[in-house]
Design a protein around this motif. Structure first.
Motif, PDB file in Angstrom:
ATOM      1  N   SER A 103       0.519  -0.834   0.155  1.00 54.55           N
ATOM      2  CA  SER A 103       0.088  -0.205   0.549  1.00 54.55           C
ATOM      3  C   SER A 103       0.939   1.549   0.334  1.00 54.55           C
ATOM      4  CB  SER A 103      -0.881   0.115   1.478  1.00 54.55           C
ATOM      5  OG  SER A 103      -1.764  -1.388   1.552  1.00 54.55           O
ATOM      6  N   CYS A 104       1.842   1.157  -0.120  1.00 54.51           N
ATOM      7  CA  CYS A 104       3.437   2.141  -0.803  1.00 54.51           C
ATOM      8  C   CYS A 104       3.382   2.751   1.313  1.00 54.51           C
ATOM      9  CB  CYS A 104       2.402   3.483  -1.433  1.00 54.51           C
ATOM     10  SG  CYS A 104       2.912   2.429  -3.223  1.00 54.51           S
ATOM     11  N   ARG A 105       3.289   2.065   1.611  1.00 55.94           N
ATOM     12  CA  ARG A 105       3.992   2.442   2.718  1.00 55.94           C
ATOM     13  C   ARG A 105       5.112   1.865   3.615  1.00 55.94           C
ATOM     14  NH1 ARG A 105      -1.502   0.772   4.801  1.00 55.94           N
ATOM     15  NH2 ARG A 105      -2.888   3.107   4.485  1.00 55.94           N
ATOM     16  N   GLU A 106       6.051   2.719   3.380  1.00 52.93           N
ATOM     17  CA  GLU A 106       7.427   1.891   3.550  1.00 52.93           C
ATOM     18  C   GLU A 106       8.404   2.145   5.382  1.00 52.93           C
ATOM     19  OE1 GLU A 106      10.020   6.623   4.548  1.00 52.93           O
ATOM     20  OE2 GLU A 106       9.551   5.864   3.424  1.00 52.93           O
ATOM     21  N   GLN A 107       9.325   0.821   5.589  1.00 52.83           N
ATOM     22  CA  GLN A 107       9.094   0.055   7.285  1.00 52.83           C
ATOM     23  C   GLN A 107      10.923   0.968   6.791  1.00 52.83           C
ATOM     24  OE1 GLN A 107       7.459  -0.977   8.627  1.00 52.83           O
ATOM     25  NE2 GLN A 107       5.914  -2.022   8.062  1.00 52.83           N
ATOM     26  N   LEU A 108      10.926   1.764   8.437  1.00 50.97           N
ATOM     27  CA  LEU A 108      12.334   1.852   8.223  1.00 50.97           C
ATOM     28  C   LEU A 108      13.089   1.084   8.449  1.00 50.97           C
ATOM     29  CD1 LEU A 108      14.033   4.437   8.038  1.00 50.97           C
ATOM     30  CD2 LEU A 108      13.044   5.372  10.437  1.00 50.97           C
ATOM     31  N   LEU A 109      14.223   0.660   7.994  1.00 55.40           N
ATOM     32  CA  LEU A 109      14.922  -0.433   8.878  1.00 55.40           C
ATOM     33  C   LEU A 109      16.593   0.850   9.141  1.00 55.40           C
ATOM     34  CD1 LEU A 109      15.402  -2.717   5.864  1.00 55.40           C
ATOM     35  CD2 LEU A 109      13.807  -2.887   8.276  1.00 55.40           C
ATOM     36  N   TRP A 110      16.669   1.753   8.806  1.00 54.12           N
ATOM     37  CA  TRP A 110      18.085   2.549   9.735  1.00 54.12           C
ATOM     38  C   TRP A 110      17.843   3.819   8.699  1.00 54.12           C
ATOM     39  CZ3 TRP A 110      22.142   4.681   7.057  1.00 54.12           C
ATOM     40  CH2 TRP A 110      23.562   5.280   7.932  1.00 54.12           C
ATOM     41  N   ASP A 114      24.297  10.466  12.965  1.00 51.94           N
ATOM     42  CA  ASP A 114      25.132  11.713  12.688  1.00 51.94           C
ATOM     43  C   ASP A 114      24.329  13.155  12.558  1.00 51.94           C
ATOM     44  OD1 ASP A 114      24.808  10.834  10.406  1.00 51.94           O
ATOM     45  OD2 ASP A 114      26.720  10.690   9.897  1.00 51.94           O
ATOM     46  N   GLU A 115      25.500  13.839  11.927  1.00 49.45           N
ATOM     47  CA  GLU A 115      25.293  15.112  12.549  1.00 49.45           C
ATOM     48  C   GLU A 115      24.422  15.225  10.430  1.00 49.45           C
ATOM     49  OE1 GLU A 115      28.237  18.080  13.088  1.00 49.45           O
ATOM     50  OE2 GLU A 115      27.697  18.074  15.100  1.00 49.45           O
ATOM     51  N   GLY A 116      24.581  16.314  10.070  1.00 53.19           N
ATOM     52  CA  GLY A 116      23.940  16.283   8.423  1.00 53.19           C
ATOM     53  C   GLY A 116      22.398  15.526   8.166  1.00 53.19           C
ATOM     54  N   GLU A 117      22.314  15.641   6.522  1.00 45.24           N
ATOM     55  CA  GLU A 117      21.280  15.668   6.392  1.00 45.24           C
ATOM     56  C   GLU A 117      20.869  13.637   7.219  1.00 45.24           C
ATOM     57  OE1 GLU A 117      21.696  16.497   2.393  1.00 45.24           O
ATOM     58  OE2 GLU A 117      20.417  18.390   1.966  1.00 45.24           O
ATOM     59  N   LYS A 118      19.441  13.329   7.349  1.00 47.86           N
ATOM     60  CA  LYS A 118      19.557  12.210   7.263  1.00 47.86           C
ATOM     61  C   LYS A 118      19.688  11.436   6.402  1.00 47.86           C
ATOM     62  CE  LYS A 118      18.400  12.666  11.973  1.00 47.86           C
ATOM     63  NZ  LYS A 118      18.728  12.032  13.275  1.00 47.86           N
ATOM     64  N   LEU A 119      20.524  10.099   6.664  1.00 51.69           N
ATOM     65  CA  LEU A 119      20.435   8.999   5.626  1.00 51.69           C
ATOM     66  C   LEU A 119      19.271   7.650   5.965  1.00 51.69           C
ATOM     67  CD1 LEU A 119      24.151   7.930   4.992  1.00 51.69           C
ATOM     68  CD2 LEU A 119      22.746  10.017   3.405  1.00 51.69           C
ATOM     69  N   ARG A 120      18.499   7.161   5.410  1.00 48.76           N
ATOM     70  CA  ARG A 120      17.693   6.084   6.177  1.00 48.76           C
ATOM     71  C   ARG A 120      18.490   4.901   4.693  1.00 48.76           C
ATOM     72  NH1 ARG A 120      14.998  10.664   6.328  1.00 48.76           N
ATOM     73  NH2 ARG A 120      14.248  11.577   8.430  1.00 48.76           N
ATOM     74  N   LEU A 121      18.037   3.878   5.330  1.00 51.45           N
ATOM     75  CA  LEU A 121      17.284   2.585   4.514  1.00 51.45           C
ATOM     76  C   LEU A 121      16.261   2.623   4.762  1.00 51.45           C
ATOM     77  CD1 LEU A 121      20.383   0.240   5.743  1.00 51.45           C
ATOM     78  CD2 LEU A 121      19.955   1.002   3.252  1.00 51.45           C
ATOM     79  N   ARG A 122      14.741   2.342   3.702  1.00 53.83           N
ATOM     80  CA  ARG A 122      13.885   1.651   3.842  1.00 53.83           C
ATOM     81  C   ARG A 122      13.393   0.592   3.420  1.00 53.83           C
ATOM     82  NH1 ARG A 122      13.504   6.386   0.627  1.00 53.83           N
ATOM     83  NH2 ARG A 122      11.858   6.290  -0.027  1.00 53.83           N
ATOM     84  N   LEU A 123      12.852  -0.344   3.907  1.00 50.69           N
ATOM     85  CA  LEU A 123      12.009  -1.126   2.608  1.00 50.69           C
ATOM     86  C   LEU A 123      10.760  -0.785   2.538  1.00 50.69           C
ATOM     87  CD1 LEU A 123      12.448  -4.296   2.092  1.00 50.69           C
ATOM     88  CD2 LEU A 123      11.568  -4.883   4.533  1.00 50.69           C
ATOM     89  N   PHE A 124      10.676  -0.926   1.189  1.00 48.62           N
ATOM     90  CA  PHE A 124       9.695  -0.507   0.169  1.00 48.62           C
ATOM     91  C   PHE A 124       9.340  -0.600  -1.045  1.00 48.62           C
ATOM     92  CE2 PHE A 124       8.007   3.560  -2.514  1.00 48.62           C
ATOM     93  CZ  PHE A 124       7.053   4.020  -1.596  1.00 48.62           C
ATOM     94  N   LEU A 283      29.979   1.688  11.827  1.00 47.46           N
ATOM     95  CA  LEU A 283      29.027   2.206  11.720  1.00 47.46           C
ATOM     96  C   LEU A 283      28.262   1.193  10.783  1.00 47.46           C
ATOM     97  CD1 LEU A 283      26.685   4.123   9.561  1.00 47.46           C
ATOM     98  CD2 LEU A 283      28.399   4.571   7.643  1.00 47.46           C
ATOM     99  N   LEU A 284      28.801  -0.003   9.588  1.00 48.03           N
ATOM    100  CA  LEU A 284      27.756  -1.384   9.304  1.00 48.03           C
ATOM    101  C   LEU A 284      27.712  -1.958  10.439  1.00 48.03           C
ATOM    102  CD1 LEU A 284      30.549  -1.804   6.709  1.00 48.03           C
ATOM    103  CD2 LEU A 284      28.349  -0.685   6.650  1.00 48.03           C
ATOM    104  N   ASP A 285      27.872  -2.081  11.981  1.00 46.74           N
ATOM    105  CA  ASP A 285      27.369  -2.883  12.575  1.00 46.74           C
ATOM    106  C   ASP A 285      26.619  -2.519  13.624  1.00 46.74           C
ATOM    107  OD1 ASP A 285      29.495  -4.423  13.159  1.00 46.74           O
ATOM    108  OD2 ASP A 285      30.563  -3.688  14.362  1.00 46.74           O
ATOM    109  N   GLU A 286      26.541  -0.963  13.322  1.00 48.58           N
ATOM    110  CA  GLU A 286      25.029  -0.304  14.091  1.00 48.58           C
ATOM    111  C   GLU A 286      23.731  -0.476  12.770  1.00 48.58           C
ATOM    112  OE1 GLU A 286      23.439   4.676  13.076  1.00 48.58           O
ATOM    113  OE2 GLU A 286      25.722   4.027  14.158  1.00 48.58           O
ATOM    114  N   ILE A 287      24.583  -0.555  11.852  1.00 52.49           N
ATOM    115  CA  ILE A 287      23.776  -0.728  10.287  1.00 52.49           C
ATOM    116  C   ILE A 287      22.956  -2.143  10.663  1.00 52.49           C
ATOM    117  CG2 ILE A 287      23.045  -0.594   8.242  1.00 52.49           C
ATOM    118  CD1 ILE A 287      25.274   1.935   7.250  1.00 52.49           C
TER     119      ILE A 287
END
Length: 300
Positions: A103-110, A114-124, A283-287
């Motif tokens: 239904s085009c509703r994303e699931q945020l995975l990460w 840190d500072e700066g624009e947000k980076l995101r991983l989404r299942l969508f 960073l990868l461990d956090e992800i």
């Protein structure tokens, strides 16, 4: 019995001549494969959840009728692929989570901390991605849009092991893409963004309980729009899969990729780069932890 006219009207914009043509072709192909379409209809009518998925995402009836997913796929293969993918999802994920994905509703995975624009991983997933798969993992940045997408489906391999199949990897498509990618790479401690999205895909596959990862090769890609007019590749899938530790399958349309990305030990890293590698691995461990935790919330 399925009403192909009504389904076609839900899928296509009939005021657009090209879409109207696709609508006519869709109806014709359904009529040419009546037995397989009846089986597909029976599958999606077999329980309430599958019926709801087909209602919010009617493209499950269209995808088998078009030359999608991988090169020289057959009508029967595509129909089975759709059924297998949906079977795995409804067995593994909570019912509403599956419906939301279609239904085009994303699931945020990460999300970056840190500072700066947000980076995101989404299942969508949205219908525009249906040529290459049935789910997408997307790396995006606030203010920049989607940087990389990995389109895939879930189905058993020849041994019967449930596996993730990558239909395509797409990079950024904006005028200043090169500069944006340089910024993100620097921010990720010299970690290339396409390695980033593949790493996230590997972790997603593990979190979903899958056993193998396969990816289409240059030959296996369903269309030819990854090739320029001079016949040179825009992106060589095969080269990247090989660089990432993949091995060619007997079926030359696919590579098998490792489930876990290789990490250099600190002894293998030049002294001057070790601080950067430590930050990258942290960073990868956090992800990895975030993906595992967030997918666990989606599962039954």
């Amino acid at each position: 019995m399925l009403n192909y006219t009504e389904i076609g009207k839900k899928i296509y914009n009939l005021e657009n001549p090209r879409e109207y043509h696709r609508y006519v072709v869709f109806r014709a192909r359904c009529l040419l494969h009546p037995q397989r379409m009846k089986r597909l209809e029976k599958f999606f009518a077999s329980n309430e959840l599958l019926a709801k998925i087909a209602d919010v995402y009617p493209f499950v009836y269209e995808q088998p009728t078009r030359a999608f997913f991988y090169n020289k796929s057959t009508f029967a293969e595509r129909a089975e692929l759709v059924e297998q993918h949906m079977t795995y999802l409804i067995e593994q994920l909570k019912p509403q989570e599956v419906v939301d994905l279609y239904s085009c509703r994303e699931q945020l995975l990460w999300e970056s901390a840190d500072e700066g624009e947000k980076l995101r991983l989404r299942l969508f997933f949205h219908p525009g991605q249906r040529k290459e798969g049935l789910l997408s993992l997307i790396l995006s940045a606030d203010g920049k849009g989607d940087l990389y997408q990995m389109m895939f489906w879930i189905a058993p391999d020849k041994s019967g092991d449930w596996s993730l199949w990558i239909g395509a990897m797409q990079g950024p498509n904006m005028e200043d893409a090169r500069d944006i990618i340089k910024q993100i790479t620097k921010r990720c401690h010299a970690y290339r963004t396409k390695n980033f999205i593949l790493h996230a895909t590997q972790e997603t596959a593990k979190a979903l309980g899958l056993k193998h990862i396969y990816a289409v090769t240059n030959y296996g890609y369903y269309a030819m729009n990854h090739i320029r007019r001079d016949r040179k590749l825009k992106t060589s899938f095969s080269d990247f899969w090989a660089e990432s530790g993949g091995t060619p399958c007997e079926d030359k349309r696919f590579y098998e990729l490792p489930m876990t990305e290789y990490r250099k030990s600190m002894e293998e890293v030049p002294t001057r780069k070790r601080a950067n590698y430590r930050k990258r691995y942290a960073l990868l461990d956090e992800i990895d932890a975030a993906i595992a935790d967030n997918i666990k919330k989606l599962r039954k």
